[in-house]
Design an enzyme around this catalytic site. Structure first.
Site, PDB file in Angstrom:
ATOM      1  N   GLY A   1       6.981  -7.716  -3.790  1.00  0.00           N
ATOM      2  CA  GLY A   1       7.912  -6.628  -3.521  1.00  0.00           C
ATOM      3  C   GLY A   1       7.138  -5.397  -3.111  1.00  0.00           C
ATOM      4  O   GLY A   1       5.994  -5.217  -3.525  1.00  0.00           O
TER       5      GLY A   1
ATOM      6  N   GLN B   1       5.577   3.446  -1.904  1.00  0.00           N
ATOM      7  CA  GLN B   1       4.260   2.863  -2.158  1.00  0.00           C
ATOM      8  C   GLN B   1       3.359   2.897  -0.928  1.00  0.00           C
ATOM      9  O   GLN B   1       2.153   2.695  -1.049  1.00  0.00           O
ATOM     10  CB  GLN B   1       4.404   1.403  -2.626  1.00  0.00           C
ATOM     11  CG  GLN B   1       5.094   1.282  -3.973  1.00  0.00           C
ATOM     12  CD  GLN B   1       5.123  -0.166  -4.415  1.00  0.00           C
ATOM     13  OE1 GLN B   1       6.035  -0.901  -4.081  1.00  0.00           O
ATOM     14  NE2 GLN B   1       4.116  -0.583  -5.163  1.00  0.00           N
TER      15      GLN B   1
ATOM     16  N   CYS C   1       1.848  -4.143 -10.403  1.00  0.00           N
ATOM     17  CA  CYS C   1       2.331  -3.286  -9.318  1.00  0.00           C
ATOM     18  C   CYS C   1       1.190  -3.049  -8.335  1.00  0.00           C
ATOM     19  O   CYS C   1       0.078  -2.727  -8.752  1.00  0.00           O
ATOM     20  CB  CYS C   1       2.809  -1.963  -9.916  1.00  0.00           C
ATOM     21  SG  CYS C   1       3.417  -0.805  -8.682  1.00  0.00           S
ATOM     22  N   LEU C   2       1.478  -3.197  -7.042  1.00  0.00           N
ATOM     23  CA  LEU C   2       0.430  -2.987  -6.032  1.00  0.00           C
ATOM     24  C   LEU C   2      -0.124  -1.570  -6.087  1.00  0.00           C
ATOM     25  O   LEU C   2      -1.269  -1.338  -5.707  1.00  0.00           O
ATOM     26  CB  LEU C   2       0.980  -3.277  -4.631  1.00  0.00           C
ATOM     27  CG  LEU C   2       1.303  -4.753  -4.324  1.00  0.00           C
ATOM     28  CD1 LEU C   2       1.919  -4.872  -2.936  1.00  0.00           C
ATOM     29  CD2 LEU C   2       0.070  -5.631  -4.441  1.00  0.00           C
TER      30      LEU C   2
ATOM     31  N   HIS D   1      12.238  -3.680 -10.552  1.00  0.00           N
ATOM     32  CA  HIS D   1      10.924  -3.035 -10.437  1.00  0.00           C
ATOM     33  C   HIS D   1      10.832  -2.215  -9.142  1.00  0.00           C
ATOM     34  O   HIS D   1      10.429  -1.047  -9.164  1.00  0.00           O
ATOM     35  CB  HIS D   1       9.819  -4.105 -10.480  1.00  0.00           C
ATOM     36  CG  HIS D   1       8.433  -3.552 -10.299  1.00  0.00           C
ATOM     37  ND1 HIS D   1       7.468  -3.573 -11.286  1.00  0.00           N
ATOM     38  CD2 HIS D   1       7.845  -2.949  -9.232  1.00  0.00           C
ATOM     39  CE1 HIS D   1       6.367  -3.004 -10.837  1.00  0.00           C
ATOM     40  NE2 HIS D   1       6.554  -2.619  -9.584  1.00  0.00           N
ATOM     41  N   GLU D   2      11.222  -2.824  -8.021  1.00  0.00           N
ATOM     42  CA  GLU D   2      11.129  -2.120  -6.741  1.00  0.00           C
ATOM     43  C   GLU D   2      12.111  -0.958  -6.675  1.00  0.00           C
ATOM     44  O   GLU D   2      11.790   0.115  -6.162  1.00  0.00           O
ATOM     45  CB  GLU D   2      11.368  -3.083  -5.569  1.00  0.00           C
ATOM     46  CG  GLU D   2      10.301  -4.161  -5.419  1.00  0.00           C
ATOM     47  CD  GLU D   2       8.885  -3.616  -5.464  1.00  0.00           C
ATOM     48  OE1 GLU D   2       8.640  -2.521  -4.919  1.00  0.00           O
ATOM     49  OE2 GLU D   2       8.019  -4.275  -6.067  1.00  0.00           O
TER      50      GLU D   2
ATOM     51  N   HIS E   1      10.933   2.264  -8.050  1.00  0.00           N
ATOM     52  CA  HIS E   1      10.046   3.057  -7.182  1.00  0.00           C
ATOM     53  C   HIS E   1      10.839   4.089  -6.374  1.00  0.00           C
ATOM     54  O   HIS E   1      10.330   5.158  -6.056  1.00  0.00           O
ATOM     55  CB  HIS E   1       9.284   2.151  -6.209  1.00  0.00           C
ATOM     56  CG  HIS E   1       8.074   1.504  -6.813  1.00  0.00           C
ATOM     57  ND1 HIS E   1       7.038   2.229  -7.358  1.00  0.00           N
ATOM     58  CD2 HIS E   1       7.724   0.198  -6.950  1.00  0.00           C
ATOM     59  CE1 HIS E   1       6.108   1.396  -7.812  1.00  0.00           C
ATOM     60  NE2 HIS E   1       6.497   0.153  -7.585  1.00  0.00           N
TER      61      HIS E   1
HETATM   62 ZN   LIG Z   1       5.465  -1.500  -8.176  1.00  0.00          ZN
END
Ligand SMILES: [Zn+2]
Length: 177
Positions: free
Chosen positions: A34, A39, A90-91, A132-133, A136
């Protein structure tokens, strides 16, 4: 950027198709499932998901395969069901993984890439990735949701990440480097 609330995207937004393609490319290049616009440094209400890689090790949720979608101007209408813990990463926070509790089910409204409005329900890991996304877009990170003791333990590691003191094999813009 990760702490901002992302505004809606207007329907005449220029370059949206290319941006969506870039989000998928960036997510796949960094082995994520995701990715949300904040991000990659853009305050826009959009995220992409592709849980196909998770399907290989999960016979219980065959629907993870080919769950590849873009969510434009999404709004979570409802979350319900028993909260369950799942280890998230998380990236934007390389090498951190922690268990996070979230409600099992989610109902979400969003536009697809053709500006068709959808309202859908998800549960299990697909709900988890969406939750989660989605966070953000509201300036929230999964580390905000771990229990207070663990969060305290995480603080120095988060500080190190914000200063770029972290090993990561994809490109990251660090706020304080
Ligand atoms: Zn994340």
């Amino acid at each position: 950027m990760l702490r901002k609330i992302a505004p809606d995207i207007p329907e005449d937004f220029e370059g949206l198709d290319q941006f969506i393609e870039d989000l998928f490319d960036t997510m796949h290049a960094s082995d994520g499932v995701g990715l949300a616009a904040p991000q990659v440094g853009r305050s826009l209400r959009i995220f992409v998901v592709d849980t196909t890689p998770m399907a290989e090790n999960n016979d219980d949720e065959p629907e993870l395969k080919d769950f590849r979608k873009v969510f434009i101007n999404p709004y979570i209408i409802e979350e319900w069901g028993d909260s369950w813990a799942f280890e998230e990463g998380c990236l934007s926070l390389p090498n951190l993984r922690e268990e996070v509790s979230r409600p099992k089910k989610v109902r979400i409204e969003y536009y697809d890439e053709n500006w068709v409005l959808h309202e859908e329900e998800y549960d299990g890991i697909r709900a988890r990735v969406i939750q989660h996304e989605y966070d953000h877009l509201d300036g929230k990170l999964f580390t905000d949701k771990v229990n207070p003791i663990k969060r305290k333990l995480l603080a120095p590691r988060l500080k190190a990440i914000s200063r770029g003191r972290v090993d990561c094999d994809y490109k990251i813009i660090y706020p304080k480097k």
